[in-house]
Design a protein around this motif. Structure first.
Motif, PDB file in Angstrom:
ATOM      1  N   GLN A  53      74.091  15.967  67.926  1.00  0.00           N
ATOM      2  CA  GLN A  53      73.367  14.878  68.582  1.00  0.00           C
ATOM      3  C   GLN A  53      74.046  14.399  69.860  1.00  0.00           C
ATOM      4  O   GLN A  53      73.574  13.464  70.510  1.00  0.00           O
ATOM      5  N   THR A  54      75.145  15.051  70.224  1.00  0.00           N
ATOM      6  CA  THR A  54      75.888  14.654  71.424  1.00  0.00           C
ATOM      7  C   THR A  54      75.224  15.222  72.666  1.00  0.00           C
ATOM      8  O   THR A  54      74.846  16.395  72.714  1.00  0.00           O
ATOM      9  N   ASP A  55      75.086  14.391  73.685  1.00  0.00           N
ATOM     10  CA  ASP A  55      74.486  14.841  74.940  1.00  0.00           C
ATOM     11  C   ASP A  55      75.277  16.009  75.523  1.00  0.00           C
ATOM     12  O   ASP A  55      76.516  15.984  75.537  1.00  0.00           O
ATOM     13  N   GLY A  56      74.567  17.006  75.977  1.00  0.00           N
ATOM     14  CA  GLY A  56      75.203  18.127  76.652  1.00  0.00           C
ATOM     15  C   GLY A  56      75.560  19.290  75.758  1.00  0.00           C
ATOM     16  O   GLY A  56      75.986  20.339  76.248  1.00  0.00           O
ATOM     17  N   ILE A  57      75.405  19.120  74.447  1.00  0.00           N
ATOM     18  CA  ILE A  57      75.686  20.235  73.544  1.00  0.00           C
ATOM     19  C   ILE A  57      74.383  20.960  73.243  1.00  0.00           C
ATOM     20  O   ILE A  57      73.477  20.423  72.600  1.00  0.00           O
ATOM     21  N   THR A  58      74.294  22.174  73.727  1.00  0.00           N
ATOM     22  CA  THR A  58      73.129  23.027  73.538  1.00  0.00           C
ATOM     23  C   THR A  58      73.551  24.296  72.814  1.00  0.00           C
ATOM     24  O   THR A  58      74.740  24.540  72.607  1.00  0.00           O
ATOM     25  N   LEU A  59      72.575  25.107  72.453  1.00  0.00           N
ATOM     26  CA  LEU A  59      72.912  26.396  71.849  1.00  0.00           C
ATOM     27  C   LEU A  59      73.775  27.208  72.798  1.00  0.00           C
ATOM     28  O   LEU A  59      74.742  27.860  72.381  1.00  0.00           O
ATOM     29  N   GLU A  60      73.458  27.166  74.082  1.00  0.00           N
ATOM     30  CA  GLU A  60      74.231  27.934  75.060  1.00  0.00           C
ATOM     31  C   GLU A  60      75.684  27.458  75.117  1.00  0.00           C
ATOM     32  O   GLU A  60      76.612  28.259  75.221  1.00  0.00           O
ATOM     33  N   THR A  61      75.868  26.134  75.017  1.00  0.00           N
ATOM     34  CA  THR A  61      77.225  25.587  75.011  1.00  0.00           C
ATOM     35  C   THR A  61      78.007  26.087  73.802  1.00  0.00           C
ATOM     36  O   THR A  61      79.165  26.499  73.906  1.00  0.00           O
ATOM     37  N   VAL A  62      77.356  26.049  72.654  1.00  0.00           N
ATOM     38  CA  VAL A  62      78.006  26.483  71.419  1.00  0.00           C
ATOM     39  C   VAL A  62      78.356  27.959  71.480  1.00  0.00           C
ATOM     40  O   VAL A  62      79.474  28.366  71.124  1.00  0.00           O
ATOM     41  N   LEU A  63      77.435  28.784  71.919  1.00  0.00           N
ATOM     42  CA  LEU A  63      77.691  30.226  71.988  1.00  0.00           C
ATOM     43  C   LEU A  63      78.808  30.554  72.974  1.00  0.00           C
ATOM     44  O   LEU A  63      79.569  31.501  72.757  1.00  0.00           O
ATOM     45  N   ALA A  64      78.905  29.770  74.033  1.00  0.00           N
ATOM     46  CA  ALA A  64      79.973  30.004  75.006  1.00  0.00           C
ATOM     47  C   ALA A  64      81.329  29.551  74.468  1.00  0.00           C
ATOM     48  O   ALA A  64      82.369  30.151  74.789  1.00  0.00           O
ATOM     49  N   ALA A  65      81.333  28.513  73.637  1.00  0.00           N
ATOM     50  CA  ALA A  65      82.582  28.022  73.052  1.00  0.00           C
ATOM     51  C   ALA A  65      83.017  28.860  71.857  1.00  0.00           C
ATOM     52  O   ALA A  65      84.205  28.894  71.509  1.00  0.00           O
ATOM     53  N   ALA A  66      82.082  29.532  71.227  1.00  0.00           N
ATOM     54  CA  ALA A  66      82.334  30.219  69.954  1.00  0.00           C
ATOM     55  C   ALA A  66      83.445  31.262  69.996  1.00  0.00           C
ATOM     56  O   ALA A  66      84.266  31.304  69.080  1.00  0.00           O
ATOM     57  N   PRO A  67      83.531  32.136  71.004  1.00  0.00           N
ATOM     58  CA  PRO A  67      84.591  33.165  70.957  1.00  0.00           C
ATOM     59  C   PRO A  67      85.994  32.594  70.797  1.00  0.00           C
ATOM     60  O   PRO A  67      86.794  33.119  70.014  1.00  0.00           O
ATOM     61  N   ALA A  68      86.312  31.532  71.514  1.00  0.00           N
ATOM     62  CA  ALA A  68      87.642  30.932  71.396  1.00  0.00           C
ATOM     63  C   ALA A  68      87.856  30.345  70.015  1.00  0.00           C
ATOM     64  O   ALA A  68      88.958  30.429  69.453  1.00  0.00           O
ATOM     65  N   LEU A  69      86.823  29.758  69.442  1.00  0.00           N
ATOM     66  CA  LEU A  69      86.933  29.156  68.110  1.00  0.00           C
ATOM     67  C   LEU A  69      87.047  30.230  67.035  1.00  0.00           C
ATOM     68  O   LEU A  69      87.828  30.104  66.088  1.00  0.00           O
ATOM     69  N   ILE A  70      86.281  31.279  67.166  1.00  0.00           N
ATOM     70  CA  ILE A  70      86.295  32.348  66.163  1.00  0.00           C
ATOM     71  C   ILE A  70      87.604  33.127  66.211  1.00  0.00           C
ATOM     72  O   ILE A  70      88.115  33.576  65.176  1.00  0.00           O
ATOM     73  N   ALA A  71      88.160  33.255  67.380  1.00  0.00           N
ATOM     74  CA  ALA A  71      89.424  33.973  67.518  1.00  0.00           C
ATOM     75  C   ALA A  71      90.633  33.122  67.132  1.00  0.00           C
ATOM     76  O   ALA A  71      91.741  33.643  67.006  1.00  0.00           O
ATOM     77  N   ALA A  72      90.435  31.829  66.922  1.00  0.00           N
ATOM     78  CA  ALA A  72      91.544  30.929  66.597  1.00  0.00           C
ATOM     79  C   ALA A  72      92.138  31.273  65.234  1.00  0.00           C
ATOM     80  O   ALA A  72      91.473  31.845  64.373  1.00  0.00           O
ATOM     81  N   GLU A  73      93.382  30.901  65.028  1.00  0.00           N
ATOM     82  CA  GLU A  73      94.062  31.222  63.783  1.00  0.00           C
ATOM     83  C   GLU A  73      93.587  30.360  62.619  1.00  0.00           C
ATOM     84  O   GLU A  73      93.597  30.804  61.476  1.00  0.00           O
TER      85      GLU A  73
END
Length: 242
Positions: A53-73
């Protein structure tokens, strides 16, 4: 919010809610090291709802952030990437599917994340007719065993909606019946157990074809709901030679 800011916000939330007691509690469900903050599932789900529900968070934002999060330890960072992606499920496209497929090479390395994908996220692409079952064929020979596991787990929801497809899917899944990895055995066994509930006759015929050559763990899962006398039909006639 930028993808980098989203990743930082998730990591900060995780550190602020770290719980070592939960790390010890949940570690018993994982083979090997369980590197985690110790967040509970309700905590993560509540934060996902807030972020959605936060302004500015879209599917595109999530998909772009995902690689760093998925690769995290830490376990929960990838979990947040998956849960947030699912929150935008109604906006999925073929491009989303291809993006998610790339995550296995980045850091999908445990059964829980693979099953979040297979149980929750990936079935949406089938049920919304974005992709067909055939699109998963290359996954059956993927290097990452958790990508292979995700195929039968994904198909569980598909056959519940399309039970008439069960028979045609047996040849498709043949290759997994001799997969060398335990986690894949669990995934295909789980699928076969659910297929058996919907079409026991066809599923048993398929299992009989493989009873002498497939890993026994597959049969342990597949036959779990059968009566003892039915299970006995699927024992090997000869012990495995070592």
């Amino acid at each position: 919010m930028t993808p980098d800011n989203l990743a930082v916000a998730i990591r900060t939330f995780c550190m602020q809610h770290a719980n070592e007691a939960n790390v010890k509690k949940y570690s018993r469900f994982f083979k090997g090291e369980y590197n985690a903050y110790g967040l509970s599932q309700p905590e993560m789900q509540a934060e996902v709802k807030t972020l959605r529900q936060t302004d500015g968070i879209t599917l595109e934002t999530v998909l772009a952030a995902a690689p760093a999060l998925i690769a995290a330890e830490k376990y929960e960072e990838a979990s947040f990437a998956l849960l947030l992606t699912d929150a935008f499920g109604k906006q999925f496209s073929r491009k989303t599917f291809d993006t998610i497929a790339s995550w296995y090479a980045i850091g999908i390395t445990n059964w829980a994340h693979a099953d979040t994908l297979g149980m929750i996220i990936l079935p949406k692409f089938l049920l919304q007719h974005i992709v067909t079952v055939e699109e998963f064929r290359p996954w059956l020979q993927a290097k990452n065993p958790f990508q292979r596991r995700s195929v039968p787990v994904t198909l569980i929801k598909w056959i519940k909606k399309n039970p008439g497809e069960i028979t045609s899917l047996f040849p498709f899944l043949d290759i997994l019946m001799q997969d060398p990895v335990r986690e894949v055995h669990q995934g295909i066994g789980w699928y076969l157990r659910e297929a058996w509930k919907l079409n026991p006759e066809a599923t048993e015929a398929f299992l009989l074809q493989w009873k002498e050559t497939s890993p026994r763990l597959i049969f342990q899962y597949a036959c779990e709901k059968m009566q003892p006398e039915a299970k006995a039909r699927f024992k090997r006639s000869q012990p495995v030679k070592k």
